[in-house]
Write a protein that holds these residues in place. Sequence first.
Motif, PDB file in Angstrom:
ATOM      1  N   ASP A 152       0.813  -1.119  -0.026  1.00 13.68           N
ATOM      2  CA  ASP A 152       0.053   0.141  -0.008  1.00 13.68           C
ATOM      3  C   ASP A 152       0.794   1.393  -0.130  1.00 13.68           C
ATOM      4  N   LEU A 153       2.024   0.913   0.799  1.00 18.64           N
ATOM      5  CA  LEU A 153       2.921   2.241   0.841  1.00 18.64           C
ATOM      6  C   LEU A 153       4.435   1.679   0.468  1.00 18.64           C
ATOM      7  N   ILE A 154       5.112   2.189  -0.608  1.00 22.44           N
ATOM      8  CA  ILE A 154       6.333   1.962  -0.958  1.00 22.44           C
ATOM      9  C   ILE A 154       7.217   3.276  -0.415  1.00 22.44           C
ATOM     10  N   LEU A 155       8.169   2.860   0.233  1.00 20.76           N
ATOM     11  CA  LEU A 155       9.434   3.705   0.527  1.00 20.76           C
ATOM     12  C   LEU A 155      10.603   3.559  -0.044  1.00 20.76           C
ATOM     13  N   LEU A 156      10.879   4.402  -0.991  1.00 18.69           N
ATOM     14  CA  LEU A 156      12.145   4.230  -1.319  1.00 18.69           C
ATOM     15  C   LEU A 156      13.297   4.876  -0.443  1.00 18.69           C
ATOM     16  N   ASN A 157      14.100   3.683  -0.146  1.00 16.91           N
ATOM     17  CA  ASN A 157      14.881   4.027   1.046  1.00 16.91           C
ATOM     18  C   ASN A 157      16.331   4.495   0.609  1.00 16.91           C
ATOM     19  N   LYS A 158      17.204   5.081   1.391  1.00 12.57           N
ATOM     20  CA  LYS A 158      18.545   5.380   1.152  1.00 12.57           C
ATOM     21  C   LYS A 158      18.796   6.327   0.168  1.00 12.57           C
ATOM     22  N   THR A 159      17.946   7.029  -0.232  1.00 18.75           N
ATOM     23  CA  THR A 159      17.816   8.006  -1.317  1.00 18.75           C
ATOM     24  C   THR A 159      19.020   9.091  -1.131  1.00 18.75           C
ATOM     25  N   ASP A 160      19.555   9.340  -0.049  1.00 16.09           N
ATOM     26  CA  ASP A 160      20.466  10.169   0.179  1.00 16.09           C
ATOM     27  C   ASP A 160      21.815   9.776  -0.555  1.00 16.09           C
ATOM     28  N   GLY A 161      21.801   8.621  -0.669  1.00 10.61           N
ATOM     29  CA  GLY A 161      23.108   7.989  -1.525  1.00 10.61           C
ATOM     30  C   GLY A 161      22.988   7.991  -2.953  1.00 10.61           C
ATOM     31  N   VAL A 162      21.843   8.441  -3.625  1.00 15.67           N
ATOM     32  CA  VAL A 162      21.595   8.323  -5.052  1.00 15.67           C
ATOM     33  C   VAL A 162      21.397   9.731  -5.505  1.00 15.67           C
ATOM     34  N   ASP A 163      21.778  10.359  -6.758  1.00 16.64           N
ATOM     35  CA  ASP A 163      21.451  11.545  -7.274  1.00 16.64           C
ATOM     36  C   ASP A 163      19.938  11.786  -7.535  1.00 16.64           C
ATOM     37  N   ARG A 164      19.753  12.887  -7.710  1.00 15.62           N
ATOM     38  CA  ARG A 164      18.091  13.081  -7.898  1.00 15.62           C
ATOM     39  C   ARG A 164      17.524  12.718  -9.275  1.00 15.62           C
ATOM     40  N   ILE A 165      18.417  12.529 -10.348  1.00 16.53           N
ATOM     41  CA  ILE A 165      17.999  12.081 -11.604  1.00 16.53           C
ATOM     42  C   ILE A 165      17.643  10.707 -11.550  1.00 16.53           C
ATOM     43  N   ASN A 166      18.472   9.838 -10.563  1.00 15.09           N
ATOM     44  CA  ASN A 166      18.311   8.441 -10.684  1.00 15.09           C
ATOM     45  C   ASN A 166      17.016   8.321  -9.618  1.00 15.09           C
ATOM     46  N   VAL A 167      16.966   8.804  -8.823  1.00 15.81           N
ATOM     47  CA  VAL A 167      15.597   8.843  -7.668  1.00 15.81           C
ATOM     48  C   VAL A 167      14.325   8.806  -8.619  1.00 15.81           C
ATOM     49  N   ASP A 168      14.447  10.067  -9.513  1.00 16.17           N
ATOM     50  CA  ASP A 168      13.201  10.321 -10.343  1.00 16.17           C
ATOM     51  C   ASP A 168      13.058   9.150 -11.369  1.00 16.17           C
ATOM     52  N   GLU A 169      13.989   8.542 -11.836  1.00 16.44           N
ATOM     53  CA  GLU A 169      13.915   7.342 -12.680  1.00 16.44           C
ATOM     54  C   GLU A 169      13.361   6.248 -11.950  1.00 16.44           C
ATOM     55  N   ILE A 170      13.747   5.884 -10.556  1.00 16.29           N
ATOM     56  CA  ILE A 170      13.580   4.572 -10.023  1.00 16.29           C
ATOM     57  C   ILE A 170      11.925   4.911  -9.485  1.00 16.29           C
ATOM     58  N   MET A 171      11.571   6.154  -9.173  1.00 20.81           N
ATOM     59  CA  MET A 171      10.244   6.676  -8.846  1.00 20.81           C
ATOM     60  C   MET A 171       9.436   6.178 -10.066  1.00 20.81           C
ATOM     61  N   LYS A 172       9.785   6.604 -11.000  1.00 21.36           N
ATOM     62  CA  LYS A 172       8.827   6.213 -12.300  1.00 21.36           C
ATOM     63  C   LYS A 172       8.758   4.614 -12.416  1.00 21.36           C
ATOM     64  N   LYS A 173       9.649   4.080 -12.215  1.00 24.89           N
ATOM     65  CA  LYS A 173       9.535   2.435 -12.443  1.00 24.89           C
ATOM     66  C   LYS A 173       8.846   2.080 -11.536  1.00 24.89           C
ATOM     67  N   LEU A 174       8.633   2.564 -10.185  1.00 24.70           N
ATOM     68  CA  LEU A 174       8.058   1.992  -9.062  1.00 24.70           C
ATOM     69  C   LEU A 174       6.570   2.130  -9.414  1.00 24.70           C
ATOM     70  N   HIS A 175       6.245   3.464 -10.014  1.00 27.17           N
ATOM     71  CA  HIS A 175       4.943   3.605 -10.347  1.00 27.17           C
ATOM     72  C   HIS A 175       4.476   2.712 -11.340  1.00 27.17           C
ATOM     73  N   ARG A 176       5.045   2.494 -12.212  1.00 26.59           N
ATOM     74  CA  ARG A 176       4.888   1.440 -13.140  1.00 26.59           C
ATOM     75  C   ARG A 176       4.345   0.124 -12.685  1.00 26.59           C
ATOM     76  N   LEU A 177       5.579  -0.353 -11.801  1.00 29.55           N
ATOM     77  CA  LEU A 177       5.141  -1.827 -11.455  1.00 29.55           C
ATOM     78  C   LEU A 177       4.140  -1.709 -10.261  1.00 29.55           C
ATOM     79  N   ALA A 178       3.934  -0.689  -9.523  1.00 35.70           N
ATOM     80  CA  ALA A 178       2.788  -0.805  -8.355  1.00 35.70           C
ATOM     81  C   ALA A 178       1.920   0.615  -8.625  1.00 35.70           C
ATOM     82  N   PRO A 179       1.078   0.654  -9.629  1.00 31.83           N
ATOM     83  CA  PRO A 179       0.281   1.841  -9.751  1.00 31.83           C
ATOM     84  C   PRO A 179      -0.717   2.091  -8.698  1.00 31.83           C
TER      85      PRO A 179
END
Length: 306
Positions: A152-179
Motif C-alpha cells: 500500500d505504501l512503498i518507501l524508496l529508502n537510502k535516497t541520500d546516496g543516489v542523485d536526484r535524476i536516478n531517484v526520479d527514474e526509480i520512482m517512475k519505474k516503481l509507479h509502473r510496477l505498482a500503480p
Amino acid sequence: MSRETKIPVTIITGFLGAGKTTFINYLLKQNQELQFALVENEFGDVPIDTRLIKGVDASQMFELKQGCICCTITDEYELVLKELAERFPNVEHLLIETTGIADPAPVIQPFFADKMLREIYRYNGTVCLVDALNFTNHPEEEISIKQLNVADLILLNKTDGVDRINVDEIMKKLHRLAPLSVIQAACFGNAGPLNLDNIQQRILNEYTLLTYANSHNTIQTKTLTFKQAINKADFVYWLEYTLDIYKNKIYRCKGYLCFENEPFEYILQGVGGRFQLEEGELLLNAAESQVVFIGKLDNLPLEFEP
C-alpha cells in the motif's frame, strides 16, 4: 475469541537490506503513545534484527523460528497471533516484519481466511521498503515484484546516496510496477509524517492473496560465531575483500561484533558489496560475535580466522 476493538496489523516487507528494521524503529519512535507488539521473522539461525529493535518490550516481541513464513506458513504463525492477543490484551498495534526474501501475500492471507483472526485483528496495510542504492542491480527481481504487488505504501529508502535524476527514474519505474501504491522517498527509514492508521490503499480478500508456493532453495545462510574478541583491522580487511569479490552472490550480511580493546559491541549491516559498522551497546557480558551471510553461498570460502 473476539475483542471490542480489533488490533490493527501492519506488514513490513522489502528485500534483504532495504531498511525494514530501521523503519520499524522510526515508527516506534514516532508513535511512542501506542502499545506495540512485533512478530519478527528472520531468514537464518541467529536473531540479529530483534537485537536492533528499540521501543518494544522484549516480552512482546515474537520470533518465528521455522524458516521464512511466506513458504512455511504453519500452525506456529497463527498460534503466535492468537497467543499474542490473549497474553497482551493492551496491545494497540501489531507490526509483522517479514524476511527479506518473503512473498508477503501468504503472510497477509490468514487475516482474511481465518475466522478467529478476523475477530481479533484488522488488516491495516503493507509497507514495502526499496533500496535505492541497489535497485538497478537487483539479484532477485521476482521476489521484489511480489513484495511491491501487495504494498500500500512503498518507501524508496537510502535516497541520500543516489542523485536526484536516478531517484526520479526509480520512482517512475516503481509507479509502473505498482500503480495502486503510494510511493515516497525516505532516508534512514525516516518516512516523514506518516499516519499509521491510514496506510491501506488496496481492497483485499483471501482470494486476491492466492499465490504460488514459494521456494528459496537457492538462497542459503551461513553463520560465523566467535567466542572471544577479534581483531577489528583484520576482520574489516577480510570482510571488505570478501564482499567485493562475491558481491553478486552475497546479498546480505549482518551481525554483532566484539573487537579487541573496544568497550562497545558493534552492529554490522551490509548489502550489495557495501557494509557499515556502528557502535552499539556497552559490553556487559562475554565477548561473543556472530555474523550471518545470506545469498547464493554454495562453495564460497566464508571463513575468517581470528
